[in-house]
Design a protein around this motif. Sequence first.
Motif, PDB file in Angstrom:
ATOM      1  N   ALA A  13      15.605   2.186  -3.757  1.00  0.00           N
ATOM      2  CA  ALA A  13      15.251   0.782  -3.479  1.00  0.00           C
ATOM      3  C   ALA A  13      14.169   0.309  -4.452  1.00  0.00           C
ATOM      4  O   ALA A  13      14.329  -0.720  -5.124  1.00  0.00           O
ATOM      5  N   GLU A  34       4.416   6.258  -7.060  1.00  0.00           N
ATOM      6  CA  GLU A  34       5.256   7.211  -6.326  1.00  0.00           C
ATOM      7  C   GLU A  34       4.417   8.420  -5.922  1.00  0.00           C
ATOM      8  O   GLU A  34       3.730   9.015  -6.743  1.00  0.00           O
ATOM      9  N   ARG A  35       4.527   8.783  -4.644  1.00  0.00           N
ATOM     10  CA  ARG A  35       3.794   9.927  -4.094  1.00  0.00           C
ATOM     11  C   ARG A  35       4.224  11.258  -4.734  1.00  0.00           C
ATOM     12  O   ARG A  35       3.412  12.136  -4.991  1.00  0.00           O
ATOM     13  N   GLY A  41      13.219   9.681  -4.646  1.00  0.00           N
ATOM     14  CA  GLY A  41      13.010   9.663  -3.196  1.00  0.00           C
ATOM     15  C   GLY A  41      13.946  10.626  -2.482  1.00  0.00           C
ATOM     16  O   GLY A  41      14.076  11.785  -2.875  1.00  0.00           O
ATOM     17  N   LEU A  42      14.658  10.126  -1.473  1.00  0.00           N
ATOM     18  CA  LEU A  42      15.562  10.990  -0.702  1.00  0.00           C
ATOM     19  C   LEU A  42      16.804  11.351  -1.514  1.00  0.00           C
ATOM     20  O   LEU A  42      17.490  12.316  -1.185  1.00  0.00           O
ATOM     21  N   PRO A  57      22.813  16.156   0.921  1.00  0.00           N
ATOM     22  CA  PRO A  57      24.020  15.771   0.170  1.00  0.00           C
ATOM     23  C   PRO A  57      24.123  14.269   0.033  1.00  0.00           C
ATOM     24  O   PRO A  57      23.748  13.540   0.949  1.00  0.00           O
ATOM     25  N   HIS A  58      24.635  13.778  -1.083  1.00  0.00           N
ATOM     26  CA  HIS A  58      24.731  12.333  -1.285  1.00  0.00           C
ATOM     27  C   HIS A  58      26.080  11.919  -1.854  1.00  0.00           C
ATOM     28  O   HIS A  58      26.380  12.222  -3.000  1.00  0.00           O
ATOM     29  N   ARG A  59      26.860  11.227  -1.018  1.00  0.00           N
ATOM     30  CA  ARG A  59      28.114  10.638  -1.498  1.00  0.00           C
ATOM     31  C   ARG A  59      27.852   9.145  -1.619  1.00  0.00           C
ATOM     32  O   ARG A  59      27.432   8.518  -0.651  1.00  0.00           O
ATOM     33  N   ALA A 235      -0.017   5.984  -1.993  1.00  0.00           N
ATOM     34  CA  ALA A 235      -0.681   4.782  -1.450  1.00  0.00           C
ATOM     35  C   ALA A 235      -1.138   5.070  -0.020  1.00  0.00           C
ATOM     36  O   ALA A 235      -0.401   5.649   0.767  1.00  0.00           O
ATOM     37  N   GLY A 403      13.813  -0.944   1.759  1.00  0.00           N
ATOM     38  CA  GLY A 403      14.225   0.456   1.724  1.00  0.00           C
ATOM     39  C   GLY A 403      14.339   1.084   3.102  1.00  0.00           C
ATOM     40  O   GLY A 403      14.035   0.485   4.123  1.00  0.00           O
ATOM     41  N   ARG A 404      14.796   2.306   3.094  1.00  0.00           N
ATOM     42  CA  ARG A 404      15.096   3.019   4.349  1.00  0.00           C
ATOM     43  C   ARG A 404      13.847   3.214   5.203  1.00  0.00           C
ATOM     44  O   ARG A 404      13.828   2.931   6.385  1.00  0.00           O
ATOM     45  N   ASN A 411      19.261   3.170   6.262  1.00  0.00           N
ATOM     46  CA  ASN A 411      20.066   2.761   5.104  1.00  0.00           C
ATOM     47  C   ASN A 411      20.802   3.933   4.504  1.00  0.00           C
ATOM     48  O   ASN A 411      20.242   5.027   4.399  1.00  0.00           O
ATOM     49  N   ASN A 412      22.027   3.695   4.057  1.00  0.00           N
ATOM     50  CA  ASN A 412      22.584   4.569   3.042  1.00  0.00           C
ATOM     51  C   ASN A 412      22.075   4.048   1.699  1.00  0.00           C
ATOM     52  O   ASN A 412      21.446   2.986   1.638  1.00  0.00           O
ATOM     53  N   MET A 413      22.372   4.788   0.620  1.00  0.00           N
ATOM     54  CA  MET A 413      21.860   4.344  -0.684  1.00  0.00           C
ATOM     55  C   MET A 413      22.270   2.908  -0.982  1.00  0.00           C
ATOM     56  O   MET A 413      21.478   2.119  -1.498  1.00  0.00           O
ATOM     57  N   SER A 416      20.080   0.273   0.592  1.00  0.00           N
ATOM     58  CA  SER A 416      18.773   0.139  -0.076  1.00  0.00           C
ATOM     59  C   SER A 416      18.916  -0.594  -1.409  1.00  0.00           C
ATOM     60  O   SER A 416      18.078  -1.421  -1.773  1.00  0.00           O
TER      61      SER A 416
HETATM   62  C1  FAD Z   1      19.904  14.442   4.211  1.00  0.00           C
HETATM   63  C2  FAD Z   1      20.309  13.066   3.739  1.00  0.00           C
HETATM   64  C3  FAD Z   1      21.613  12.815   3.312  1.00  0.00           C
HETATM   65  C4  FAD Z   1      21.984  11.546   2.875  1.00  0.00           C
HETATM   66  N1  FAD Z   1      23.278  11.330   2.443  1.00  0.00           N
HETATM   67  C5  FAD Z   1      23.622  10.111   1.977  1.00  0.00           C
HETATM   68  C6  FAD Z   1      24.946   9.873   1.489  1.00  0.00           C
HETATM   69  O1  FAD Z   1      25.814  10.743   1.498  1.00  0.00           O
HETATM   70  N2  FAD Z   1      25.239   8.630   1.010  1.00  0.00           N
HETATM   71  C7  FAD Z   1      24.319   7.616   0.982  1.00  0.00           C
HETATM   72  O2  FAD Z   1      24.625   6.526   0.505  1.00  0.00           O
HETATM   73  N3  FAD Z   1      23.056   7.813   1.462  1.00  0.00           N
HETATM   74  C8  FAD Z   1      22.703   9.035   1.959  1.00  0.00           C
HETATM   75  N4  FAD Z   1      21.432   9.234   2.446  1.00  0.00           N
HETATM   76  C9  FAD Z   1      20.507   8.092   2.500  1.00  0.00           C
HETATM   77  C10 FAD Z   1      19.832   7.847   1.167  1.00  0.00           C
HETATM   78  O3  FAD Z   1      19.155   8.999   0.733  1.00  0.00           O
HETATM   79  C11 FAD Z   1      18.801   6.736   1.355  1.00  0.00           C
HETATM   80  O4  FAD Z   1      19.403   5.593   1.907  1.00  0.00           O
HETATM   81  C12 FAD Z   1      18.162   6.280   0.059  1.00  0.00           C
HETATM   82  O5  FAD Z   1      17.878   7.343  -0.798  1.00  0.00           O
HETATM   83  C13 FAD Z   1      16.901   5.535   0.463  1.00  0.00           C
HETATM   84  O6  FAD Z   1      16.235   5.060  -0.677  1.00  0.00           O
HETATM   85  P1  FAD Z   1      14.899   4.240  -0.481  1.00  0.00           P
HETATM   86  O7  FAD Z   1      14.406   3.933  -1.821  1.00  0.00           O
HETATM   87  O8  FAD Z   1      15.155   3.139   0.466  1.00  0.00           O
HETATM   88  O9  FAD Z   1      13.916   5.222   0.307  1.00  0.00           O
HETATM   89  P2  FAD Z   1      13.294   6.625  -0.136  1.00  0.00           P
HETATM   90  O10 FAD Z   1      14.282   7.407  -0.869  1.00  0.00           O
HETATM   91  O11 FAD Z   1      12.710   7.190   1.111  1.00  0.00           O
HETATM   92  O12 FAD Z   1      12.138   6.211  -1.134  1.00  0.00           O
HETATM   93  C14 FAD Z   1      10.828   5.999  -0.732  1.00  0.00           C
HETATM   94  C15 FAD Z   1       9.924   6.570  -1.805  1.00  0.00           C
HETATM   95  O13 FAD Z   1       8.569   6.321  -1.426  1.00  0.00           O
HETATM   96  C16 FAD Z   1       7.799   7.470  -1.747  1.00  0.00           C
HETATM   97  N5  FAD Z   1       6.598   7.437  -0.919  1.00  0.00           N
HETATM   98  C17 FAD Z   1       6.468   7.793   0.384  1.00  0.00           C
HETATM   99  N6  FAD Z   1       5.227   7.593   0.808  1.00  0.00           N
HETATM  100  C18 FAD Z   1       4.534   7.105  -0.245  1.00  0.00           C
HETATM  101  C19 FAD Z   1       3.197   6.682  -0.413  1.00  0.00           C
HETATM  102  N7  FAD Z   1       2.330   6.718   0.593  1.00  0.00           N
HETATM  103  N8  FAD Z   1       2.832   6.234  -1.638  1.00  0.00           N
HETATM  104  C20 FAD Z   1       3.704   6.187  -2.672  1.00  0.00           C
HETATM  105  N9  FAD Z   1       4.985   6.567  -2.552  1.00  0.00           N
HETATM  106  C21 FAD Z   1       5.406   7.001  -1.353  1.00  0.00           C
HETATM  107  C22 FAD Z   1       8.728   8.613  -1.432  1.00  0.00           C
HETATM  108  O14 FAD Z   1       8.296   9.804  -2.087  1.00  0.00           O
HETATM  109  C23 FAD Z   1      10.047   8.074  -1.963  1.00  0.00           C
HETATM  110  O15 FAD Z   1      10.215   8.382  -3.319  1.00  0.00           O
HETATM  111  C24 FAD Z   1      21.039  10.491   2.899  1.00  0.00           C
HETATM  112  C25 FAD Z   1      19.746  10.742   3.340  1.00  0.00           C
HETATM  113  C26 FAD Z   1      19.371  11.999   3.767  1.00  0.00           C
HETATM  114  C27 FAD Z   1      17.965  12.227   4.249  1.00  0.00           C
END
Ligand code: FAD
Length: 435
Positions: A13, A34-35, A41-42, A57-59, A235, A403-404, A411-413, A416
């Motif tokens: 996101a 970024e932390r 991220g995830l 795993p991520h599809r 942060a 974001g998630r 959210n899925n990817m 986001s």
């Molecule tokens: C096990 C698992 C399997 C998944 N499988 C799928 C799939 O198959 N298909 C799919 O579409 N989606 C899948 N997802 C969901 C997908 O990973 C998320 O929807 C997507 O990665 C979320 O992105 P984001 O940027 O919203 O959040 P995040 O990825 O959570 O990004 C948030 C970022 O903020 C950073 N952060 C946290 N706290 C702080 C702070 N205090 N200061 C600075 N930075 C900070 C974190 O390190 C991270 O990098 C899966 C998720 C998991 C957990």
Amino acid sequence: MSGKILVVGAGVAGLTLAERMLARESAESLVLVERGDRVGGLARSFQVEGYTFDIGPHRFHTAYPEVESYVRKVLAGGYLTIPRASSVYLLGRYHDWPLTLSSVLRLPPRILLPSVLDLLRRNRITSRTSFADHIRARYGENLYQFFFRDYTRKFTGTDAEQLHLDWAEAGVNRAVIDRKVNADSLAAILRGLFSPKQATTQFIYPESGGIQAFADGLARRIRSMGGKIKLNCEARGVTTSGERVTGIELTNGERIPADRVYWSAPLTVLFPDRGLSFIHTVLYFLGLGKRRSNPYQWCYFGEKDVIFSRTTVPRNFFPGAVPEGRDSIAAEITCPVGSDVWKNPERFEQRVMEDLARVGAIDPDRVEFVTTRRIRETYPVYDLRYVEHLRSIQSPEGLVLLGRCGTFWYNNMDHSIAQALALSRGESFERDFWR
Ligand SMILES: Cc1cc2nc3c(=O)[nH]c(=O)nc-3n(C[C@H](O)[C@H](O)[C@H](O)COP(=O)(O)OP(=O)(O)OC[C@H]3O[C@@H](n4cnc5c(N)ncnc54)[C@H](O)[C@@H]3O)c2cc1C
């Protein structure tokens, strides 16, 4: 939309938002903090001894053409298109998920017959407040008792009776990843079984480097357009003046001023006392010296006596995930931060291996290594009062949640990315893209 922009969190996101704002030149300057020590991220990956593993795993699949073309553009043609293959492990056997006719016919009559009777009775449940009510109404009492109750308890650490029915939207429907494959009720599953054409889903996956390749592609574009990504910067919160955001404060005390802050880190960092919480995940990654015949990308395990809730086979995402002739598998245990498995994941390695061997997923003599990763804030917990808690939150002006973890929405990817694309154009987004 103009001025000094700060983006907190370099998951898909935050990265998408930063990349789009820079491309549109809608920021005077843009800094992403970024932390972690890597972006993604995830949705990130790592390499060990020639094996590539995703942190979960991520599809990638989406119903939004805009998101799909954006992802294809960022991956610049370097992706594979793969048919989905999911399983569920029931009573000592692997079944396709969503269930196929041949899998259903292999279920013992003591499960099958009461489930069919439930189908006839399913409209009797009228009051639905909890996830358990919803599942009983949708899948019947029998399947609730047989699979969902224990799986939910194991996965969320909470009784299905104590979870909000939105968990169904999140934990059941989104787990399928494709709305075309309708598994949101027993009736829908049965309709799917007898449909002459089974719905199939394809997903996109980077041809090398794991799912990390998408985040790395975005980070390169951000840097090439003059955006700054500060890694290992955590942060602690936002700084404000009156009702307005003036920047953020890091855990080392440093303050970074900004005209606008986009926050994709967990909402609980900003609002720790609102009764909201996340589940965390410990992942066990195993390198295997010999090929196995695990044919799925991932498999769900509902049974109480199997310690993990899901396993993943990286080779079924892209063949280069393992060295020639080798194999690998990952097992996920979701847990709260204070649990034993979170505090000492290595202590549970033996148990994970025993359970993997018991379900026929590994030969313990051919395990070459086990490595573990602890991942914070993997799933928002939807307890019965979570909506009320979310509504109590008021953001100061100039702070935008996304974001998630930032919106506390499963959210899925693609959700986001879609949120970030909308925000980069100055638009808002619907909280739930599925309804
Ligand atoms: C096990 C698992 C399997 C998944 N499988 C799928 C799939 O198959 N298909 C799919 O579409 N989606 C899948 N997802 C969901 C997908 O990973 C998320 O929807 C997507 O990665 C979320 O992105 P984001 O940027 O919203 O959040 P995040 O990825 O959570 O990004 C948030 C970022 O903020 C950073 N952060 C946290 N706290 C702080 C702070 N205090 N200061 C600075 N930075 C900070 C974190 O390190 C991270 O990098 C899966 C998720 C998991 C957990």
